[in-house]
Write a protein that holds these residues in place. Structure first.
Motif, mmCIF file in Angstrom:
data_model
loop_
_atom_site.group_PDB
_atom_site.id
_atom_site.type_symbol
_atom_site.label_atom_id
_atom_site.label_comp_id
_atom_site.label_asym_id
_atom_site.label_seq_id
_atom_site.Cartn_x
_atom_site.Cartn_y
_atom_site.Cartn_z
ATOM 1 N N ASN A 151 0.827 -1.385 0.037
ATOM 2 C CA ASN A 151 0.018 -0.062 0.087
ATOM 3 C C ASN A 151 0.712 1.211 -0.015
ATOM 4 O O ASN A 151 0.596 2.279 -0.754
ATOM 5 N N ASN A 196 1.452 3.830 -3.275
ATOM 6 C CA ASN A 196 1.152 5.242 -3.176
ATOM 7 C C ASN A 196 2.404 6.072 -3.584
ATOM 8 O O ASN A 196 2.060 6.859 -4.189
ATOM 9 N N LYS A 245 2.274 5.899 -7.154
ATOM 10 C CA LYS A 245 1.087 6.779 -7.916
ATOM 11 C C LYS A 245 1.248 8.256 -7.667
ATOM 12 O O LYS A 245 0.898 9.030 -8.489
ATOM 13 N N GLY A 261 -6.628 2.402 1.467
ATOM 14 C CA GLY A 261 -5.275 1.768 1.722
ATOM 15 C C GLY A 261 -4.636 2.209 2.885
ATOM 16 O O GLY A 261 -4.283 1.346 3.763
HETATM 17 MG MG MG Z 1 -3.294 3.749 -1.717
#
Ligand code: MG
Ligand code: ADP
Length: 351
Positions: free
Chosen positions: A250, A254, A257, A317
């Protein structure tokens, strides 16, 4: 509360009874004396009357007023009195002044108000959760509906779009499946029905594993992901390996992303007080505005709604991460500066 010898506001029932008895006995004694009764007979009669009235008044207090108060107490606590409460009602309550009893009832009322506040808050969370959830479900389902209808209305025979529409539908279905998995996970974690299966494992190995499993995404953005220099000395922790893997996925997902193209993701591992291992994942991405930073562990929360939506994700998340880390009795923190980057760190017990 003010107490003074002369105050008659706060006196106990016993004193009230005694005072009333005196008010009866003294005038009676004086009257008898002036009616030429022998002084000791007058004294005797008034004493007998005084004691008698004291007994009767006190009896009424105990058996009528306190019985009522006891009833009220039982009613507001809505339970059969326990042995201890029964003792309280029988022995302690009658010794209190009405004001003390009132103070106790007020205390009770405050406590109830607080309980109601908590219930209201939970109700608010529940409503908010449902709102968020239906919102999250809407977007992909409406997209799938749109593509399917368009295909059925003839686009299925149009080689320019048919494959693309199906791929788009499939992507939205994946999004729904991810959302459902996250929801499943979070509801399990929140109901407390999760048991950790603890083992000892080496943290660097797991971090490398996760970097590898996210290789495709990392390559796509041409990100350089690595373990920080000086943090290579193997550190073993005692934790639920698969759950911690999920946490790392997670956090690193992130970092990818919300990270820059051609950026870096760096994992730092430190020993703290010979008891804990601190794991920190740092990126040099968009960062999080100080207004939002305290909220990123909330369910469904996304710092920048529009940008986050572009890259998908349920906003669950980090709240899943927080649950997992807290289930280990540890904590997770964030440091971030807009346009500089973000560090998410959590601790685990050192083996
Ligand atoms: Mg996330
Ligand atoms: N490394 C990061 N850099 C910038 N923002 C982040 C980072 N990690 C998390 N965030 C912010 O916190 C929000 C919540 O994260 P998360 O719970 O994982 O949800 P999701 O990844 O589904 O958006 C994200 O939407 C993002 O706005």
């Amino acid at each position: 509360m003010k107490h003074s010898m002369l105050s008659i506001k706060n006196i106990s029932p016993k004193k009230v009874s005694a005072l009333s008895a005196l008010l009866i006995a003294i005038p009676l004694g004086i009257t008898l004396f002036f009616l030429n009764t022998v002084w000791w007979v007058a004294l005797l009669i008034s004493t007998v009357f005084g004691l008698g009235s004291f007994g009767i008044i006190y009896f009424f207090f105990q058996h009528f007023i306190y019985r009522q108060i006891k009833l009220i107490f039982k009613l507001i606590s809505q339970t059969k009195a326990t042995k201890r409460e029964e003792f309280y009602y029988q022995e302690l309550l009658p010794k209190k002044s009405i004001e003390d009893v009132q103070a106790e009832v007020e205390q009770w009322a405050i406590q109830k108000r607080e309980e109601i506040e908590i219930l209201k808050q939970n109700e608010h969370f529940r409503k908010e959760f449902l709102q968020n959830l239906s919102h999250e479900l809407k977007t992909p389902i409406f997209a799938i509906q749109g593509y399917t209808e368009t295909l059925l209305n003839g686009a299925v025979n149009n080689p320019d779009v048919n494959l693309r529409f199906l791929q788009n539908s499939s992507r939205n279905i994946d999004r729904l499946v991810n959302l459902l998995n996250d929801l499943d996970e979070i509801s399990k974690l929140e109901s407390g029905s999760i048991t950790l299966s603890l083992s000892s494992f080496q943290m660097q190995e797991l971090v490398r594993d996760v970097f590898e499993s996210l290789e495709i995404k990392i390559r796509k953005k041409n990100i350089h992901a690595f373990i920080k220099k000086g943090c290579e000395i193997p550190k073993s922790v005692v934790a639920d390996k698969e759950k911690i893997r999920q946490v790392l996925i997670n956090i690193i997902d992130n970092a990818i992303k919300y990270g820059r193209e051609n950026g870096i993701i760096e994992a730092g591992l430190y020993t703290v007080d010979d008891k804990l291992v601190l794991i920190e994942i740092t990126d040099d991405g968009y960062g999080i505005s100080p207004d939002y930073i305290s909220r990123i562990f909330e369910r469904f929360f996304r710092a920048d709604q529009t940008r986050s939506r572009g890259v998908g994700g349920s906003g669950l998340g980090l709240s899943i991460c927080k649950h997992i880390i807290e289930a280990h009795g540890q904590s997770i923190q964030v440091r971030s500066k807009p346009d500089i980057g973000t560090t998410i760190g959590f601790s685990l017990p050192l083996k």
